[in-house]
Design a protein around this motif. Structure first.
Motif: not given
Length: 349
Positions: A2-3, A19-25, A86-91
């Motif tokens: 997200t922005a 960036e697209n290799d990160v599944v969890l942040r 952040v999991f798959e791009g969603r917090d």
């Protein structure tokens, strides 16, 4: 992404991780608990980590450093006090209860005590198949449950009418793994999954986790205090001290040549026929002692009260996580950049 989450926390990404290799942040994750007398337990204090798809990230540190709390915070058990997961791009910390419930099958957890984590009144096939029932997939139980039990090394026919108290600790952990895998998750949080088991059984469970990782395409976050176990199973390792990440890097490089004084202290404590030696380790050894209370952590660097290299700067200034070598990150004002055994030269000393 997200922005609102475009800025990357420093010191978390490996150089070769797109960036697209990160599944969890984890971004500035904070977990605090109220204590008596109006005090607060600072269990996790602003940590940032990235987990690459398909890897095993080891999370190590002394008891009470916040490892298990971090794992539970990833699962939102309970939700963290601050920061983002952040999991798959969603917090997922911002999701509603219904949205979080939809996400949970992709994130599963294996708990430390395999026996107490299982319902003693339920039979093994019912325990393993319950997630399918919850998600309205009751008709799949007859096929999926025997398959996953066989995958973890249990005979479906032999366990059909048995309950957890009729199994050993290692067998109960296999049941726990089967239950976690039945919904085919993407990320598996392993909270000290072998610490309660005999050494001979530990090896079996570790090999099983490796097999399941390959078979189901899993990403593992492996939490443990046994450094030997973590070294054998992890691709990268994050070292945690009193709610903070102090060092992060590729497993073999970090164990062979740690740069943070606390990591060197940990590595020097691993039982070995060839004990790590050197003036730097001898200095670090003098810093052994009790970890401060998370209710009132030290100012600046939290390791400074036990660190042989501590200066006034360490008390006044919180060290930021930074890249001190390619792919190696440390939160230390004076990282020990000389190889182990080569002396105690430090950056900025």
């Amino acid at each position: 992404m997200t922005a609102a989450r475009t800025e990357q926390a420093p010191g978390t990404r490996a150089p070769d991780a797109p960036e697209n290799d990160v599944v969890l942040r984890l971004e500035d994750l904070v977990v605090e608990f109220p204590a008596g007398g109006g005090q607060t337990v600072h269990a996790v204090s602003g940590i940032s980590l990235e987990v690459r798809r398909g890897e095993t990230l080891g999370l190590v540190g002394e008891s009470g450093c916040g490892k298990s709390t971090t794992g539970r915070a990833i699962m939102q058990l309970p939700r963290p006090t601050g920061g983002a997961v952040v999991f798959e791009g969603r917090d997922i910390t911002k999701l509603s209860a219904a949205e979080l419930r939809e996400t949970r099958p992709k994130l599963q957890m294996i708990f430390q005590d395999p026996i107490s984590s299982l319902n003693p009144r339920r039979r093994i096939p019912d325990i393993v198949g319950d997630p399918l029932v919850v998600w309205g997939r009751r008709d799949e139980r007859a096929k999926v449950v025997p398959e996953v039990l066989t995958a973890v090394g249990l005979d479906p026919e032999q366990v059909a009418d048995r309950r957890p108290h009729q199994f050993s600790g290692g067998q109960c952990q296999r049941v726990s793994i089967a239950r976690a895998l039945v919904l085919e998750p993407e990320v598996l949080i392993c909270d000290e999954p072998v610490s309660a088991l005999d050494v001979s059984v530990q090896a079996q469970i570790l090999n099983l986790l490796e097999d399941m990782k390959a078979r189901y395409g899993l990403t593992l976050v492996f939490i443990a205090h046994d450094l030997g176990v973590v070294r054998n199973i992890s691709d990268r390792v994050a070292v945690m001290y009193l709610g903070k990440i102090c060092e992060l890097g590729e497993t073999e490089e970090l164990f062979d040549d740690p740069v943070h004084p606390y990591t060197r202290l940990l590595v020097s404590s691993i039982p070995s026929m060839e004990t790590v030696t050197g003036a730097d380790i001898e200095k670090a050894d003098r810093g052994r002692g009790e970890m401060p209370s998370p209710v009132n952590p030290p100012s600046g660097c939290r390791f400074r009260t036990r660190c042989p290299l501590a200066t006034e700067r360490c008390a006044a200034e919180v060290p930021e996580m930074r890249e001190v070598r390619p792919g190696r990150f440390a939160a230390c004002h004076y990282p020990m950049l000389e190889p182990v055994g080569a002396g105690a030269a430090v950056e900025g000393a």
